[in-house]
Scaffold this active site. Structure first.
Site, PDB file in Angstrom:
ATOM      1  N   ASP A 197      -6.334  -7.137   4.427  1.00 19.35           N
ATOM      2  CA  ASP A 197      -7.714  -6.533   3.742  1.00 19.35           C
ATOM      3  C   ASP A 197      -8.290  -7.557   3.145  1.00 19.35           C
ATOM      4  OD1 ASP A 197      -9.147  -4.254   2.815  1.00 19.35           O
ATOM      5  OD2 ASP A 197      -7.942  -4.523   0.709  1.00 19.35           O
TER       6      ASP A 197
ATOM      7  N   LYS B  22       3.425 -15.269   2.716  1.00 20.03           N
ATOM      8  CA  LYS B  22       3.549 -16.188   1.464  1.00 20.03           C
ATOM      9  C   LYS B  22       5.031 -16.334   1.441  1.00 20.03           C
ATOM     10  CE  LYS B  22       2.097 -17.366  -2.597  1.00 20.03           C
ATOM     11  NZ  LYS B  22       1.225 -18.723  -2.683  1.00 20.03           N
TER      12      LYS B  22
ATOM     13  N   ASP C 236     -12.375  -9.309   4.723  1.00 19.77           N
ATOM     14  CA  ASP C 236     -13.487  -9.220   3.930  1.00 19.77           C
ATOM     15  C   ASP C 236     -14.215 -10.603   3.718  1.00 19.77           C
ATOM     16  OD1 ASP C 236     -13.393  -6.459   3.377  1.00 19.77           O
ATOM     17  OD2 ASP C 236     -13.989  -6.681   1.365  1.00 19.77           O
TER      18      ASP C 236
ATOM     19  N   ASP D 202      -2.684 -18.383   0.847  1.00 17.64           N
ATOM     20  CA  ASP D 202      -3.417 -19.012  -0.233  1.00 17.64           C
ATOM     21  C   ASP D 202      -4.308 -19.966   0.619  1.00 17.64           C
ATOM     22  OD1 ASP D 202      -1.290 -20.433  -0.086  1.00 17.64           O
ATOM     23  OD2 ASP D 202      -1.078 -20.820  -2.277  1.00 17.64           O
TER      24      ASP D 202
ATOM     25  N   TYR E   4       0.871  -1.031   0.082  1.00 22.19           N
ATOM     26  CA  TYR E   4      -0.179  -0.018  -0.109  1.00 22.19           C
ATOM     27  C   TYR E   4       0.882   1.411   0.003  1.00 22.19           C
ATOM     28  CZ  TYR E   4      -4.594  -1.898   1.021  1.00 22.19           C
ATOM     29  OH  TYR E   4      -5.754  -2.897   1.242  1.00 22.19           O
TER      30      TYR E   4
HETATM   31  C1  IPM Z   1     -10.447  -0.827   4.186  1.00 16.16           C
HETATM   32  C2  IPM Z   1     -10.372  -0.377   2.742  1.00 16.16           C
HETATM   33  C3  IPM Z   1      -9.198   0.485   2.404  1.00 16.16           C
HETATM   34  C4  IPM Z   1      -7.996  -0.431   2.614  1.00 16.16           C
HETATM   35  C5  IPM Z   1      -9.259   1.301   1.348  1.00 16.16           C
HETATM   36  C6  IPM Z   1     -10.446   1.987   1.009  1.00 16.16           C
HETATM   37  C7  IPM Z   1      -8.029   1.941   1.090  1.00 16.16           C
HETATM   38  O1  IPM Z   1     -10.681  -1.466   1.789  1.00 16.16           O
HETATM   39  O2  IPM Z   1     -10.307  -0.186   4.922  1.00 16.16           O
HETATM   40  O3  IPM Z   1     -10.422  -2.357   4.243  1.00 16.16           O
HETATM   41  O4  IPM Z   1      -7.782  -1.067   1.476  1.00 16.16           O
HETATM   42  O5  IPM Z   1      -7.348  -0.491   3.745  1.00 16.16           O
HETATM   43 MN    MN Z   2     -11.045  -3.603   2.596  1.00 22.22          MN
END
Ligand code: IPM
Ligand code: MN
Ligand code: NAD
Length: 361
Positions: A243, A186, A247, A219, A141
């Site tokens: 990240d 990884k 999710d 993975d 990032y």
């Molecule tokens: C999160 C989001 C952010 C990230 C983006 C919006 C920069 O996906 O907070 O999970 O990738 O950190």
């Molecule tokens: Mn995110």
């Protein structure tokens, strides 16, 4: 107690869920006689529209001065032109970096009432209690980026010190839980991951002999997380893996809309935000799930203000709301409640539950 709290609603459903979280904060302040001074500022696309930059100087200055920051979400199609010179997401990244918030805590605890909403078999989900600690201010990032007409690059870079501090934080948190840390990398491919694994092993061996540390490749971790989520306690990993895995982990709980997060550094200040984004597909309809934002308030109370009883009160109120079947459309197709209805139910239960808590204490 008196606390200065900056509120950054942002874009899309950000303002909708932040409004709910602010009401909850006010209700807790009222109930427990705390004085929460709230200061609203712009970030993300809203800030680009207002003044041309995603993290205005005034916003950052207010955050530096605050005890805690509560954020909704940033981004959306309006600002997503790949050729745009500035993007909403840059504002959030710059804020995390400027405040030194290197540890992003993302708890995942599926609620019994939402087991049916998850695309995973319910018997795999009961008893799941994970804490993902995502490194937040390093890795790909924040490495150098290049771009010319037909090539582009993003550099992933970690220093040993950056790995050390986040692994240390994860191990310390594991000590207050079940004493188990899974470090995800990884290392079979990436040099940064080999450094990560080496440092994690050393920190755990030298400083946390009581903690069981395991390593897992990212993975296969993505698979194990769904196949045997109960096997994990604290999961620590680098920025981008964290990240993506969180999710994915939100599906254990049933919806992205349920998961809160706390971003912490070495100082007292923290940034609190749901893990979801601005959800342009449902923005403006009043249907967003406010629970991730509301549960982020609980983390704010716990980690930045040290108000454990108040934090528990908020968590219990959300839990009771779900128990009673009051859920937004992401969790139930059957007569869903609106953002405002879910929020009202939580507020009602805060008053009732906190009363019980006070009598007990
Ligand atoms: C999160 C989001 C952010 C990230 C983006 C919006 C920069 O996906 O907070 O999970 O990738 O950190
Ligand atoms: Mn995110
Ligand atoms: P998203 O998280 O916004 O949405 C993914 C899906 O989950 C959508 O279908 C959405 O409707 C649903 N969803 C998310 N939050 C919900 C909630 N509270 N209630 C009900 N449903 C919810 O991810 P995306 O669509 O990939 O990204 C949209 C924008 O958000 C992008 O610009 C992205 O950069 C940004 N984003 C910001 C943050 C942040 O500010 N922390 C986090 C992630 C994404």
């Amino acid at each position: 107690m008196h606390a200065e709290i900056v509120v950054l609603p942002g874009d899309g459903i950000g303002p909708e869920v932040t409004a709910a979280a602010v009401e909850v904060l006010r209700a807790v302040g009222y109930r427990y006689r705390h004085n929460f001074a709230l200061h609203e500022h712009t970030i993300g696309g809203a800030a680009i529209d207002a003044c041309g930059e995603p993290l205005p100087e005034k916003t950052l200055a207010a955050c530096r001065y605050a005890d805690a920051v509560l954020l909704g979400a940033v981004g959306g199609p309006k600002w997503s032109d790949p050729r745009a010179k500035t993007r909403p997401e840059q504002g959030l990244l710059a804020l995390r970096k400027a405040l030194g918030l290197y540890a992003n805590l993302r708890p995942v605890r599926p609620h019994p009432a939402t087991l049916g909403a998850a695309p995973i078999k319910p018997h795999l989900l009961s008893g799941v209690d994970l804490l993902v600690v995502r490194e937040l201010t390093g890795g790909i990032y924040f490495g150098d980026k290049t771009r010319d007409a037909d090539s582009a690059s993003d550099t992933c870079r970690y220093s040993a010190a950056e790995v050390e501090r986040v692994v240390r934080r994860a191990c310390a948190l594991a000590r207050q839980r079940r004493g188990h840390v899974t470090s995800v990398d990884k290392a079979n491919v990436l040099e940064t991951s080999r450094l990560w694994r080496e440092v994690a092993t050393r920190v755990a061996r030298d400083e946390f002999p009581d903690i069981v540390l395991e390593h897992q490749l990212v993975d296969s971790m993505a698979m194990h997380l769904l196949a045997k989520p109960r096997a994990f306690d604290v999961i620590v990993t680098e920025n981008m893996f964290g990240d993506i895995l969180t999710d994915e982990a939100s599906m254990l709980a049933g919806s992205m809309g349920l998961l809160p997060s706390a971003s912490l550094g070495d100082g007292g200040i923290g940034l609190y935000e749901p893990i979801h984004g601005s959800a342009p597909d449902i923005a403006g309809r009043g249907s967003a799930n406010p629970c991730g934002a509301i549960l982020s308030v609980a983390l704010l109370l716990r980690y930045s203000l040290g108000l454990e009883m108040e934090a528990n009160c908020v968590e219990q109120a959300v839990s009771a709301t779900l128990d009673d079947g009051v859920m937004s459309a992401d969790l139930t197709p059957h007569r869903p409640s609106s953002t405002k209805q879910v929020t009202a139910a939580v507020l009602e239960r805060i008053a009732a539950d906190c009363h019980v808590a006070e009598l007990r204490d």
